[in-house]
Structure formats: structure tokens, C-alpha cells
Scaffold this motif. Structure first.
Motif, PDB file in Angstrom:
ATOM      1  N   HIS A 112      29.803 -17.663  35.925  1.00  0.00           N
ATOM      2  CA  HIS A 112      29.200 -18.882  35.403  1.00  0.00           C
ATOM      3  C   HIS A 112      30.037 -19.406  34.241  1.00  0.00           C
ATOM      4  CE1 HIS A 112      25.747 -17.998  37.849  1.00  0.00           C
ATOM      5  NE2 HIS A 112      25.578 -16.835  37.245  1.00  0.00           N
ATOM      6  N   PRO A 113      29.924 -20.682  33.952  1.00  0.00           N
ATOM      7  CA  PRO A 113      30.656 -21.233  32.805  1.00  0.00           C
ATOM      8  C   PRO A 113      30.284 -20.504  31.528  1.00  0.00           C
ATOM      9  CG  PRO A 113      29.713 -22.999  34.131  1.00  0.00           C
ATOM     10  CD  PRO A 113      29.147 -21.715  34.653  1.00  0.00           C
ATOM     11  N   PRO A 114      31.267 -19.958  30.806  1.00  0.00           N
ATOM     12  CA  PRO A 114      30.969 -19.271  29.531  1.00  0.00           C
ATOM     13  C   PRO A 114      30.666 -20.310  28.461  1.00  0.00           C
ATOM     14  CG  PRO A 114      33.317 -19.322  29.918  1.00  0.00           C
ATOM     15  CD  PRO A 114      32.694 -19.946  31.126  1.00  0.00           C
ATOM     16  N   LEU A 115      29.441 -20.758  28.437  1.00  0.00           N
ATOM     17  CA  LEU A 115      29.068 -21.884  27.591  1.00  0.00           C
ATOM     18  C   LEU A 115      29.271 -21.590  26.117  1.00  0.00           C
ATOM     19  CD1 LEU A 115      25.819 -22.917  29.434  1.00  0.00           C
ATOM     20  CD2 LEU A 115      28.121 -23.806  29.743  1.00  0.00           C
ATOM     21  N   CYS A 116      29.609 -22.632  25.407  1.00  0.00           N
ATOM     22  CA  CYS A 116      29.863 -22.512  23.973  1.00  0.00           C
ATOM     23  C   CYS A 116      28.673 -23.062  23.196  1.00  0.00           C
ATOM     24  CB  CYS A 116      31.101 -23.318  23.579  1.00  0.00           C
ATOM     25  SG  CYS A 116      32.571 -22.886  24.506  1.00  0.00           S
ATOM     26  N   HIS A 117      28.534 -22.545  22.015  1.00  0.00           N
ATOM     27  CA  HIS A 117      27.582 -23.133  21.083  1.00  0.00           C
ATOM     28  C   HIS A 117      28.117 -24.510  20.699  1.00  0.00           C
ATOM     29  CE1 HIS A 117      25.407 -23.767  17.314  1.00  0.00           C
ATOM     30  NE2 HIS A 117      24.505 -22.938  17.805  1.00  0.00           N
ATOM     31  N   PRO A 118      27.223 -25.477  20.452  1.00  0.00           N
ATOM     32  CA  PRO A 118      27.690 -26.827  20.097  1.00  0.00           C
ATOM     33  C   PRO A 118      28.713 -26.873  18.953  1.00  0.00           C
ATOM     34  CG  PRO A 118      25.341 -26.855  20.503  1.00  0.00           C
ATOM     35  CD  PRO A 118      25.771 -25.423  20.578  1.00  0.00           C
ATOM     36  N   SER A 119      28.718 -25.870  18.093  1.00  0.00           N
ATOM     37  CA  SER A 119      29.648 -25.891  16.956  1.00  0.00           C
ATOM     38  C   SER A 119      31.014 -25.263  17.287  1.00  0.00           C
ATOM     39  CB  SER A 119      29.030 -25.143  15.770  1.00  0.00           C
ATOM     40  OG  SER A 119      28.796 -23.779  16.111  1.00  0.00           O
ATOM     41  N   THR A 120      31.190 -24.745  18.500  1.00  0.00           N
ATOM     42  CA  THR A 120      32.469 -24.138  18.878  1.00  0.00           C
ATOM     43  C   THR A 120      33.566 -25.201  18.891  1.00  0.00           C
ATOM     44  OG1 THR A 120      31.355 -22.491  20.233  1.00  0.00           O
ATOM     45  CG2 THR A 120      33.688 -22.857  20.661  1.00  0.00           C
ATOM     46  N   SER A 121      34.665 -24.895  18.250  1.00  0.00           N
ATOM     47  CA  SER A 121      35.720 -25.901  18.151  1.00  0.00           C
ATOM     48  C   SER A 121      37.095 -25.240  18.042  1.00  0.00           C
ATOM     49  CB  SER A 121      35.492 -26.806  16.922  1.00  0.00           C
ATOM     50  OG  SER A 121      35.430 -26.023  15.743  1.00  0.00           O
ATOM     51  N   LEU A 122      38.121 -26.073  18.233  1.00  0.00           N
ATOM     52  CA  LEU A 122      39.521 -25.658  18.141  1.00  0.00           C
ATOM     53  C   LEU A 122      40.075 -26.169  16.813  1.00  0.00           C
ATOM     54  CD1 LEU A 122      42.223 -24.631  19.443  1.00  0.00           C
ATOM     55  CD2 LEU A 122      42.479 -26.932  20.381  1.00  0.00           C
ATOM     56  N   LEU A 123      40.675 -25.264  16.037  1.00  0.00           N
ATOM     57  CA  LEU A 123      41.229 -25.623  14.731  1.00  0.00           C
ATOM     58  C   LEU A 123      42.757 -25.702  14.839  1.00  0.00           C
ATOM     59  CD1 LEU A 123      40.907 -26.131  11.686  1.00  0.00           C
ATOM     60  CD2 LEU A 123      41.019 -23.643  11.364  1.00  0.00           C
ATOM     61  N   VAL A 124      43.292 -26.846  14.466  1.00  0.00           N
ATOM     62  CA  VAL A 124      44.747 -27.064  14.489  1.00  0.00           C
ATOM     63  C   VAL A 124      45.251 -27.123  13.046  1.00  0.00           C
ATOM     64  CG1 VAL A 124      46.625 -28.557  15.255  1.00  0.00           C
ATOM     65  CG2 VAL A 124      44.530 -28.369  16.636  1.00  0.00           C
ATOM     66  N   ARG A 125      46.156 -26.191  12.711  1.00  0.00           N
ATOM     67  CA  ARG A 125      46.759 -26.177  11.379  1.00  0.00           C
ATOM     68  C   ARG A 125      48.277 -26.327  11.525  1.00  0.00           C
ATOM     69  NH1 ARG A 125      45.256 -20.881   8.393  1.00  0.00           N
ATOM     70  NH2 ARG A 125      45.831 -20.002  10.437  1.00  0.00           N
ATOM     71  N   THR A 126      48.887 -26.973  10.545  1.00  0.00           N
ATOM     72  CA  THR A 126      50.338 -27.195  10.592  1.00  0.00           C
ATOM     73  C   THR A 126      50.966 -26.903   9.233  1.00  0.00           C
ATOM     74  OG1 THR A 126      50.075 -29.526   9.997  1.00  0.00           O
ATOM     75  CG2 THR A 126      50.125 -28.991  12.352  1.00  0.00           C
ATOM     76  N   SER A 127      52.269 -26.750   9.299  1.00  0.00           N
ATOM     77  CA  SER A 127      53.044 -26.538   8.066  1.00  0.00           C
ATOM     78  C   SER A 127      54.472 -27.005   8.306  1.00  0.00           C
ATOM     79  CB  SER A 127      53.047 -25.047   7.694  1.00  0.00           C
ATOM     80  OG  SER A 127      53.779 -24.831   6.505  1.00  0.00           O
ATOM     81  N   MET A 128      55.066 -27.621   7.308  1.00  0.00           N
ATOM     82  CA  MET A 128      56.453 -28.098   7.420  1.00  0.00           C
ATOM     83  C   MET A 128      57.395 -26.891   7.423  1.00  0.00           C
ATOM     84  SD  MET A 128      55.724 -31.240   7.549  1.00  0.00           S
ATOM     85  CE  MET A 128      57.388 -31.925   7.526  1.00  0.00           C
ATOM     86  N   LEU A 129      58.433 -26.970   8.258  1.00  0.00           N
ATOM     87  CA  LEU A 129      59.389 -25.855   8.374  1.00  0.00           C
ATOM     88  C   LEU A 129      60.812 -26.426   8.284  1.00  0.00           C
ATOM     89  CD1 LEU A 129      59.204 -22.783   8.796  1.00  0.00           C
ATOM     90  CD2 LEU A 129      59.723 -23.192  11.194  1.00  0.00           C
ATOM     91  N   PRO A 130      61.360 -26.483   7.087  1.00  0.00           N
ATOM     92  CA  PRO A 130      62.677 -27.125   6.894  1.00  0.00           C
ATOM     93  C   PRO A 130      63.793 -26.479   7.714  1.00  0.00           C
ATOM     94  CG  PRO A 130      61.562 -26.780   4.793  1.00  0.00           C
ATOM     95  CD  PRO A 130      60.785 -26.055   5.807  1.00  0.00           C
ATOM     96  N   THR A 131      63.698 -25.149   7.910  1.00  0.00           N
ATOM     97  CA  THR A 131      64.786 -24.470   8.627  1.00  0.00           C
ATOM     98  C   THR A 131      64.830 -24.848  10.099  1.00  0.00           C
ATOM     99  OG1 THR A 131      63.370 -22.568   9.131  1.00  0.00           O
ATOM    100  CG2 THR A 131      64.593 -22.511   7.066  1.00  0.00           C
ATOM    101  N   GLY A 132      63.661 -25.213  10.660  1.00  0.00           N
ATOM    102  CA  GLY A 132      63.618 -25.585  12.072  1.00  0.00           C
ATOM    103  C   GLY A 132      63.681 -24.397  13.001  1.00  0.00           C
TER     104      GLY A 132
END
Length: 443
Positions: free
Chosen positions: A42-62
Motif C-alpha cells: 500500500h502507499p506508505p502515506l505521509c503525515h501532512p507535515s512530511t516534507s523535503l528540505l533543500v539546503r545549499t552552500s557556495m563552494l568556490p573550489t568547484g
């Protein structure tokens, strides 16, 4: 400048990422894959507050390895940016079907399921939404029904067997869903659906009221099914006196007959529903004596079906026989009727007891037999007359004296008054007690 990206979820035990950390070169894009941690039927249902968090950071060296990126995002500081919080929702017809199932209702609260349904609908086609609406109607959750209607579900669509959404709602006995469908434009005046038949079978007065308020009430209560039965017949079959009363108030025909010529009284008698029989006898004009196509009256049907409760048989037949026997001075018949269960103080349509009738006819032997079997001497009819009044009015001296000797009160007054009674035959009778004043006349 290159950008380092970190992906996490508020439910790490449920989701995994093929690459939780990645590096984006300048002016480029990338595709990210989120996987379920464990397979499920069955679909593994999520709680309404379940979410994906996207974090970033600058990386000068590449340039950086996975371990380097992990250390980068593990160390808090101003160099970490929270770019997005994206809600995670499962969508599609299979998800909605599962949300509407009993299994899901045991796992989640109704408000949570409603939220998930509203999101899952976005992955469904118009045809799928209409099909799901039927399932939601059957499940009985008005909030699900409203969400699917808002998404484009057709409230007047019928299934392959021609059944409407409203018929499913009535069968499920959920008045909230019925109201939602009607408020959304669902048509009530469709005899083929037998809405009132179904509501009457369940004795759901609230459903009957809502349906009649939004349709032609007279037509609905008198509509017939494939064998000619109305909601009144159905109410009688099931012993639902509340539904019977409602149909009567809506001008339903209580003397109606089905294709076999049977009245609602036939069905109530056949099932032994005494309360329904009493109500129908109070309201019907001729059903007590109606004969169906099998040549049977309600009394005969009751006996044939083994419904031999004495009060039922008294109502349907024995009471009439007892009254007739009292009128004819047939003492043997009186005793036989009482032995079979006839009520010695049972009343006819004018509230006369057998004693009233015997007294009015001057049947002294009937009076004696009735009193010996417990007849109450001072019961009044619907005009306030006692058996003694009847005897006096008809001029039956012997009967009047016998009633007085057995406790009949001479000073009882009728509703309309007794001043019009002809008391002349008794004026000169010794020891006569006048019903008007209780005064004893002497010779």
C-alpha cells in the motif's frame, strides 16, 4: 560559482536518496531521485507535515567528494542556506483508493486523511475522479465527497447498473453525504433509484425528511418499485412505524395496493408487526377488509404466517366478530371469541365496546356474558356515552337495570350532554336510577 546541495526529509526512515549530497556547476541543473526505504503493498502515506528540505552552500573550489560535502553540511553556520521546504505527497488513483479504505481509517485521523485525499486527487484523471467519488460516497465521509466534487466529480453520474450517487449515499445511511450531494446539484426526483424505499426500510426519518424537502414529496412517498410496492409497503414489511407516520404526513396512500393487490396492512399483519397494524387501522379506510389477488384479508395472511398473537388477531378480525356476536346476542360466539384472544373491552371506530353494542341492541344475554368475562361497565365512547346511556337512549329497561345492578354509575355525563335522551320509558319503573341525576324513583 558552484553550489553544494543537501537533501533531507522529515521522515528519514521512509525515504532515501541515491545521492544525498551533490555539486551543481554554475548555470546548470540536476535531477534528484527520492526512493522509498522499504517496499509496501500500500502507499506508505505521509503525515501532512512530511516534507523535503533543500539546503545549499557556495563552494568556490568547484570540487568536493561526498564525505567533504557531508562535513560541510554537518557543520552549522552562516555558510548554510535553507533554500526550500517542499511537502511530500503521494498522488494518483491508487493512493486515493487506499485512503478511502477501512485499513487507512484505522491508521490516520479523518482530518489527516482528508488532507491527503485533497492532494492525491491532483494525480487523477477526470474519469478516475468520478469513479472515486462513488467510493467516497459509499465510505460515508462527506469531506472526501466534497473534495472529489470540487475536483470535478459528477454527482449525477451513474454506474454500469444505472445506480446514482445519491442512491449509494442513501443505502449507506449517511445523511451528511446525502446533503452534500443534494447541495451539489444531485437530483432527487428519480423514481428508478427508490430513495425513499431504502430510507423507509432503515426507518431513517432524517433521510426521508431531507429527500422530501428537496423533491416532490407526494410523488416520492407514493412511488413504486418493480412489484408495485411503495415506501409505505416497505415500512410495513419492516415494522417501521416511524416511517409509516412520516409517509402518512406526506400524504402517502395508506390503502395503496401492490401488483398482487396487497395493502401495507397485509404486509404488517404477515410479519406480526402489531404497532404498525394499530397505526394502519387508525388511518386506513378499507384495508382491514381488503382482499388481495390470493383471496386473503390481512387477518387470513396473519394466520397463514403463524402470527397468532392474540392482540394482533383481535385487531384484525376477532374484535369485529365479538362486536357482531354481542349485537346478535350470540353468547356462544362471544365466549369463543374471548377464548381465542378477542379483547372484551376492545373498541370499534366509534370507540364502542361490545358492551355498548349489546346495551344499545337490548341484548341482555350478551350483556351478562360480557360482564362475566370482565367487561368494564362505565367505559365511554368518543361522545362520552357509557353502555348505560346507550341502553337508556334505546329504551331497554331490563338492560339498563342490569347494568345499574352491576355498578353502572347513573351520574356520568357525556361530552355532548344527556339532556336529549328519552328517559320516559323509565319514569315509573321501581328502583330506577336516572343516568342524569342519580335520583331513585319510587313507585
Amino acid at each position: 560559482m558552484s553550489v553544494a546541495v543537501s537533501l533531507t526529509t522529515t521522515s528519514p526512515s521512509l525515504f532515501t536518496f541515491t545521492q544525498p549530497y551533490s555539486l551543481l556547476p554554475p548555470l546548470s541543473s540536476s535531477l534528484f531521485y527520492v526512493q522509498l526505504s522499504q517496499p509496501s503493498e500500500h502507499p506508505p502515506l505521509c503525515h501532512p507535515s512530511t516534507s523535503l528540505l533543500v539546503r545549499t552552500s557556495m563552494l568556490p573550489t568547484g570540487k568536493a567528494h561526498q564525505e567533504d560535502l557531508k562535513r560541510l553540511f554537518t557543520r552549522p553556520g552562516p555558510h548554510i542556506f535553507k533554500d526550500a521546504t517542499i511537502p511530500i505527497t503521494f498522488v494518483g488513483v491508487h493512493v486515493v483508493e487506499f485512503l478511502l479504505s477501512p485499513n487507512c481509517s484505522r491508521q490516520f485521523k479523518t482530518l489527516e486523511i482528508s488532507f491527503l485525499v485533497s492532494k492525491a486527487i491532483y494525480g487523477c484523471t477526470q474519469l478516475e475522479i468520478s469513479s472515486l467519488l462513488r467510493s467516497a460516497v459509499v465510505s460515508g465521509c462527506s469531506s472526501f465527497v466534497s473534495a472529489l466534487i470540487d475536483a470535478g466529480g459528477d454527482v449525477n453520474e451513474r454506474d454500469s447498473d444505472g445506480r446514482s450517487m445519491l442512491s449509494f449515499a442513501v443505502n449507506s445511511a449517511n445523511i451528511d453525504v446525502v446533503k452534500v450531494l443534494i447541495d451539489s446539484g444531485c437530483r432527487v426526483d428519480d423514481w428508478g433509484d427508490l430513495f425513499l424505499h431504502n430510507a423507509a426500510e432503515m426507518n431513517r426519518i432524517d433521510l426521508l425528511e431531507v429527500l422530501c424537502e428537496n423533491g416532490d414529496s407526494v410523488k416520492l412517498v407514493n412511488s413504486v418499485d418493480s412489484v408495485g410496492r411503495t415506501p409505505i409497503h416497505v415500512s410495513a414489511v419492516n415494522g417501521n412505524v416511524g416511517a409509516l407516520r412520516f409517509c402518512a404526513e406526506m400524504n402517502g396512500d395508506l390503502d395503496c395496493v401492490d401488483y398482487n393487490g396487497s395493502t401495507p396492512l397485509h404486509y404488517a399483519a404477515a410479519e406480526g408487526h402489531v404497532e404498525c397494524v394499530e397505526f394502519l387501522l387508525e388511518c386506513c379506510l378499507y384495508s382491514k377488509y381488503a382482499i388481495n389477488k390470493d383471496g386473503k384479508t390481512p387477518y387470513m395472511v396473519a394466520v397463514e404466517n403463524g402470527k397468532e398473537e392474540s392482540h394482533l388477531l383481535d385487531l384484525l378480525h376477532l374484535g369485529d366478530v365479538l362486536h357482531r356476536a354481542a349485537s346478535l346476542d350470540d353468547v356462544n360466539a362471544i365466549k369463543s371469541c374471548i377464548a381465542q384472544g378477542a379483547k372484551v373491552n376492545g373498541r370499534d371506530q366509534n370507540c364502542w365496546t361490545p358492551l355498548h353494542r349489546a346495551a344499545f341492541k337490548g341484548r341482555i344475554e350478551s350483556v351478562k356474558a360480557l360482564l362475566s368475562h370482565g367487561a368494564q361497565v362505565d367505559l365511554v365512547d368518543n361522545l362520552g356515552y357509557t353502555p348505560l346511556h346507550c341502553a337508556v337512549e334505546a329504551g331497554h329497561t331490563k338492560v339498563a337495570l342490569y347494568l345499574i345492578a352491576h355498578g353502572a354509575k347513573g351520574n356520568l355525563k357525556s361530552i355532548q350532554g344527556l339532556s336529549t335522551l328519552n328517559l320516559d320509558p323509565f319514569k315509573n319503573h321501581p328502583a330506577f336510577v336516572s343516568p342524569l341525576c342519580g335520583k331513585t324513583e319510587q313507585v
